[in-house]
Design a protein around this motif. Structure first.
Motif, PDB file in Angstrom:
ATOM      1  N   ARG A 140       0.844  -1.217   0.000  1.00 52.95           N
ATOM      2  CA  ARG A 140       0.000   0.000   0.000  1.00 52.95           C
ATOM      3  C   ARG A 140       0.868   1.252   0.000  1.00 52.95           C
ATOM      4  O   ARG A 140       0.576   2.227  -0.675  1.00 52.95           O
ATOM      5  CB  ARG A 140      -0.936   0.021   1.204  1.00 52.95           C
ATOM      6  N   ARG A 141       1.974   1.216   0.777  1.00 54.04           N
ATOM      7  CA  ARG A 141       2.872   2.378   0.856  1.00 54.04           C
ATOM      8  C   ARG A 141       3.454   2.686  -0.523  1.00 54.04           C
ATOM      9  O   ARG A 141       3.672   3.832  -0.882  1.00 54.04           O
ATOM     10  CB  ARG A 141       4.002   2.069   1.853  1.00 54.04           C
ATOM     11  N   LEU A 142       3.687   1.645  -1.314  1.00 54.33           N
ATOM     12  CA  LEU A 142       4.270   1.837  -2.644  1.00 54.33           C
ATOM     13  C   LEU A 142       3.196   2.083  -3.705  1.00 54.33           C
ATOM     14  O   LEU A 142       3.502   2.177  -4.887  1.00 54.33           O
ATOM     15  CB  LEU A 142       5.115   0.609  -3.016  1.00 54.33           C
ATOM     16  N   GLY A 143       1.930   2.135  -3.267  1.00 54.43           N
ATOM     17  CA  GLY A 143       0.845   2.468  -4.194  1.00 54.43           C
ATOM     18  C   GLY A 143       0.212   1.266  -4.885  1.00 54.43           C
ATOM     19  O   GLY A 143      -0.515   1.427  -5.866  1.00 54.43           O
ATOM     20  N   PHE A 144       0.485   0.056  -4.385  1.00 54.25           N
ATOM     21  CA  PHE A 144      -0.109  -1.142  -4.982  1.00 54.25           C
ATOM     22  C   PHE A 144      -1.341  -1.577  -4.175  1.00 54.25           C
ATOM     23  O   PHE A 144      -1.472  -1.253  -2.990  1.00 54.25           O
ATOM     24  CB  PHE A 144       0.903  -2.284  -5.020  1.00 54.25           C
ATOM     25  N   GLY A 145      -2.189  -2.358  -4.836  1.00 56.12           N
ATOM     26  CA  GLY A 145      -3.400  -2.843  -4.174  1.00 56.12           C
ATOM     27  C   GLY A 145      -3.127  -3.979  -3.216  1.00 56.12           C
ATOM     28  O   GLY A 145      -3.839  -4.154  -2.224  1.00 56.12           O
ATOM     29  N   GLU A 146      -2.114  -4.797  -3.508  1.00 59.33           N
ATOM     30  CA  GLU A 146      -1.781  -5.924  -2.628  1.00 59.33           C
ATOM     31  C   GLU A 146      -0.365  -6.407  -2.933  1.00 59.33           C
ATOM     32  O   GLU A 146       0.149  -6.195  -4.040  1.00 59.33           O
ATOM     33  CB  GLU A 146      -2.802  -7.067  -2.811  1.00 59.33           C
ATOM     34  N   GLY A 147       0.237  -7.051  -1.939  1.00 66.15           N
ATOM     35  CA  GLY A 147       1.573  -7.610  -2.105  1.00 66.15           C
ATOM     36  C   GLY A 147       1.513  -9.126  -2.225  1.00 66.15           C
ATOM     37  O   GLY A 147       0.658  -9.783  -1.627  1.00 66.15           O
ATOM     38  N   ILE A 148       2.441  -9.665  -3.030  1.00 71.23           N
ATOM     39  CA  ILE A 148       2.587 -11.115  -3.198  1.00 71.23           C
ATOM     40  C   ILE A 148       3.951 -11.472  -2.617  1.00 71.23           C
ATOM     41  O   ILE A 148       4.945 -10.808  -2.918  1.00 71.23           O
ATOM     42  CB  ILE A 148       2.548 -11.494  -4.697  1.00 71.23           C
ATOM     43  N   ALA A 149       3.980 -12.526  -1.800  1.00 69.47           N
ATOM     44  CA  ALA A 149       5.250 -12.881  -1.158  1.00 69.47           C
ATOM     45  C   ALA A 149       5.859 -14.124  -1.789  1.00 69.47           C
ATOM     46  O   ALA A 149       5.150 -15.011  -2.268  1.00 69.47           O
ATOM     47  CB  ALA A 149       5.031 -13.121   0.322  1.00 69.47           C
ATOM     48  N   LEU A 150       7.183 -14.165  -1.773  1.00 70.92           N
ATOM     49  CA  LEU A 150       7.901 -15.384  -2.124  1.00 70.92           C
ATOM     50  C   LEU A 150       8.039 -16.216  -0.851  1.00 70.92           C
ATOM     51  O   LEU A 150       8.048 -15.669   0.259  1.00 70.92           O
ATOM     52  CB  LEU A 150       9.284 -15.047  -2.680  1.00 70.92           C
ATOM     53  N   ALA A 151       8.196 -17.512  -1.029  1.00 74.21           N
ATOM     54  CA  ALA A 151       8.488 -18.407   0.099  1.00 74.21           C
ATOM     55  C   ALA A 151       9.987 -18.334   0.394  1.00 74.21           C
ATOM     56  O   ALA A 151      10.749 -17.733  -0.364  1.00 74.21           O
ATOM     57  CB  ALA A 151       8.077 -19.828  -0.268  1.00 74.21           C
ATOM     58  N   SER A 152      10.406 -18.972   1.490  1.00 70.47           N
ATOM     59  CA  SER A 152      11.830 -18.953   1.840  1.00 70.47           C
ATOM     60  C   SER A 152      12.674 -19.678   0.790  1.00 70.47           C
ATOM     61  O   SER A 152      13.883 -19.506   0.727  1.00 70.47           O
ATOM     62  CB  SER A 152      12.039 -19.591   3.212  1.00 70.47           C
ATOM     63  N   THR A 153      12.034 -20.467  -0.060  1.00 72.95           N
ATOM     64  CA  THR A 153      12.730 -21.158  -1.159  1.00 72.95           C
ATOM     65  C   THR A 153      13.023 -20.209  -2.313  1.00 72.95           C
ATOM     66  O   THR A 153      13.726 -20.579  -3.256  1.00 72.95           O
ATOM     67  CB  THR A 153      11.827 -22.258  -1.729  1.00 72.95           C
ATOM     68  N   GLY A 154      12.427 -19.016  -2.289  1.00 75.83           N
ATOM     69  CA  GLY A 154      12.558 -18.100  -3.418  1.00 75.83           C
ATOM     70  C   GLY A 154      11.457 -18.279  -4.451  1.00 75.83           C
ATOM     71  O   GLY A 154      11.345 -17.487  -5.388  1.00 75.83           O
ATOM     72  N   LEU A 155      10.651 -19.329  -4.268  1.00 77.85           N
ATOM     73  CA  LEU A 155       9.539 -19.562  -5.198  1.00 77.85           C
ATOM     74  C   LEU A 155       8.294 -18.838  -4.691  1.00 77.85           C
ATOM     75  O   LEU A 155       8.263 -18.373  -3.547  1.00 77.85           O
ATOM     76  CB  LEU A 155       9.283 -21.066  -5.324  1.00 77.85           C
ATOM     77  N   LEU A 156       7.265 -18.763  -5.536  1.00 72.44           N
ATOM     78  CA  LEU A 156       6.061 -18.014  -5.147  1.00 72.44           C
ATOM     79  C   LEU A 156       5.348 -18.659  -3.964  1.00 72.44           C
ATOM     80  O   LEU A 156       5.252 -19.891  -3.887  1.00 72.44           O
ATOM     81  CB  LEU A 156       5.076 -17.960  -6.315  1.00 72.44           C
ATOM     82  N   SER A 157       4.839 -17.819  -3.075  1.00 66.95           N
ATOM     83  CA  SER A 157       4.015 -18.317  -1.979  1.00 66.95           C
ATOM     84  C   SER A 157       2.568 -17.875  -2.214  1.00 66.95           C
ATOM     85  O   SER A 157       1.816 -18.546  -2.916  1.00 66.95           O
ATOM     86  CB  SER A 157       4.556 -17.815  -0.644  1.00 66.95           C
ATOM     87  N   GLU A 158       2.185 -16.717  -1.694  1.00 69.76           N
ATOM     88  CA  GLU A 158       0.785 -16.264  -1.806  1.00 69.76           C
ATOM     89  C   GLU A 158       0.723 -14.774  -1.525  1.00 69.76           C
ATOM     90  O   GLU A 158       1.743 -14.143  -1.251  1.00 69.76           O
ATOM     91  CB  GLU A 158      -0.091 -17.039  -0.821  1.00 69.76           C
ATOM     92  N   GLY A 159      -0.482 -14.220  -1.583  1.00 65.76           N
ATOM     93  CA  GLY A 159      -0.682 -12.816  -1.245  1.00 65.76           C
ATOM     94  C   GLY A 159      -0.677 -12.630   0.271  1.00 65.76           C
ATOM     95  O   GLY A 159      -0.649 -13.605   1.033  1.00 65.76           O
ATOM     96  N   ALA A 160      -0.720 -11.376   0.706  1.00 65.50           N
ATOM     97  CA  ALA A 160      -0.673 -11.081   2.139  1.00 65.50           C
ATOM     98  C   ALA A 160      -1.791 -11.811   2.885  1.00 65.50           C
ATOM     99  O   ALA A 160      -1.588 -12.272   4.009  1.00 65.50           O
ATOM    100  CB  ALA A 160      -0.786  -9.576   2.355  1.00 65.50           C
ATOM    101  N   GLY A 161      -2.943 -11.927   2.263  1.00 67.34           N
ATOM    102  CA  GLY A 161      -4.066 -12.611   2.899  1.00 67.34           C
ATOM    103  C   GLY A 161      -4.911 -13.335   1.873  1.00 67.34           C
ATOM    104  O   GLY A 161      -6.131 -13.466   2.033  1.00 67.34           O
ATOM    105  N   GLU A 162      -4.258 -13.801   0.795  1.00 62.60           N
ATOM    106  CA  GLU A 162      -5.006 -14.428  -0.305  1.00 62.60           C
ATOM    107  C   GLU A 162      -4.147 -15.496  -0.961  1.00 62.60           C
ATOM    108  O   GLU A 162      -2.925 -15.383  -1.005  1.00 62.60           O
ATOM    109  CB  GLU A 162      -5.352 -13.400  -1.413  1.00 62.60           C
ATOM    110  N   ASN A 163      -4.776 -16.506  -1.503  1.00 59.37           N
ATOM    111  CA  ASN A 163      -4.079 -17.484  -2.336  1.00 59.37           C
ATOM    112  C   ASN A 163      -4.027 -16.981  -3.777  1.00 59.37           C
ATOM    113  O   ASN A 163      -4.758 -16.062  -4.159  1.00 59.37           O
ATOM    114  CB  ASN A 163      -4.772 -18.843  -2.264  1.00 59.37           C
TER     115      ASN A 163
END
Ligand code: PMP
Length: 305
Positions: A174-197
């Protein structure tokens, strides 16, 4: 107060006025994140108000509690009744319900055997990611924060403390002006959104990250997998590298709060045409169809209030 709280909250077996439904400042959960909770929606359907997959959500609450050795002390049926009572008592139809169980006052050591308290609140909530999100989609970014590793904190438990991760991801986005953030897992691969799959579409097939990618295995995710497969859409659970976000034909996020939200860009790169694509639209149609009767509920997912 930014939230328009409804008047009545269920707390430890009693319906109380929200002003009375309070917790002591020395409650364990406040200091250590030792709570487990659910987010559930009720919808207005042609047959009256119904709570969507209430039993499945409550079962997940008990699984979260089991991981943290918390004895909720009420049965699923008793908590289901509490959920119904809160919706009814507040005169709600379409609502968001929040059952929460937590280590309450009774000890301050990390492993203290505090009594477990449980509450259920409910309130009206529109589309979580903004009024236009379901129709127009949102702009997402990849977060600089990774999800916790599987051997750090179990992502499969919906525990209060996990949401420190979600807050970092969502607030940065939100601070950077986006609607939502997507996180990577500790493996560097995709995980999920802040509160969404997360679902990506390639050549008409849905690809979604697996439980091993530090995701909460969402009930909406399971709903979409079921509806898609019934509809002849292929669904593949698999590890996905970050750059697939930029290459996907379509991307959508899903969750109880976010429902089925199209992603129109990631890190400023347009996804497909920049609008919700055909697979996303079809899933929205099937999902929201459950609530207006256009999609037959063959699974008993709509549980009457
Ligand atoms: N991942 C996270 C981290 C969430 O908080 C949620 C919302 N509960 C989801 C996924 C989606 O889960 P559900 O569909 O069960 O709401």
């Amino acid at each position: 107060m930014s939230q328009n709280y409804p008047e009545w909250i269920w707390q430890n077996g009693q319906i109380k006025h929200w002003r009375e439904a309070t917790v002591h400042v020395m409650a364990h959960a406040l200091h250590y994140g030792s709570s487990v909770f659910e987010g559930i929606r009720s919808y207005e359907t042609p047959d009256g108000a119904a709570i969507f997959r209430l039993t499945d959500h409550l079962k997940r609450l008990y699984l979260s509690a089991k991981i943290y050795d918390m004895d909720i002390g009420y049965s699923v049926d008793e908590l289901a009744e509490a959920c119904r009572a809160v919706v009814k008592k507040n005169g709600l139809k379409a609502a968001y319900l929040r059952p929460v169980s937590f280590r309450d006052l009774g000890g301050f050591g990390l492993s203290a055997e505090c009594p477990i308290s449980t509450a259920v609140a409910a309130w009206q909530m529109g589309p979580y990611l903004g009024p236009e999100a379901l129709e127009n989609g949102i702009d997402a970014c990849v977060s600089s924060w990774q999800r916790f590793a599987p051997n750090t904190i179990p992502a499969g438990a919906k525990a209060g403390g996990n949401y420190l991760s979600g807050q970092l991801i969502a607030r940065e986005a939100r601070r950077l002006g986006f609607g939502e953030g997507i996180a990577l897992a500790s493996t560097g691969l995709l995980s999920e959104g802040a509160g969404e799959n997360l679902f990506l579409v390639f050549d008409g097939a849905l690809h979604t990250t697996p439980a091993s990618a530090s995701i909460l295995t969402g009930i909406t995710r399971h709903t979409l997998i079921t509806l898609a497969r019934e509809d002849g859409i292929e669904v593949i659970e698999r590890d996905l590298p970050r750059e697939y976000l930029y290459l996907a034909d379509e991307i959508l996020m899903c969750g109880t709060a976010a429902e089925v939200t199209p992603i129109r860009s990631v890190d400023g790169k347009k996804i497909g045409s920049g609008k919700a694509g055909p697979v996303t639209r079809r899933l929205q149609e099937l999902f929201f169809g459950l609530f207006d009767g256009k999609t037959a509920d063959r699974w008993g997912w709509l549980e009457p209030v």
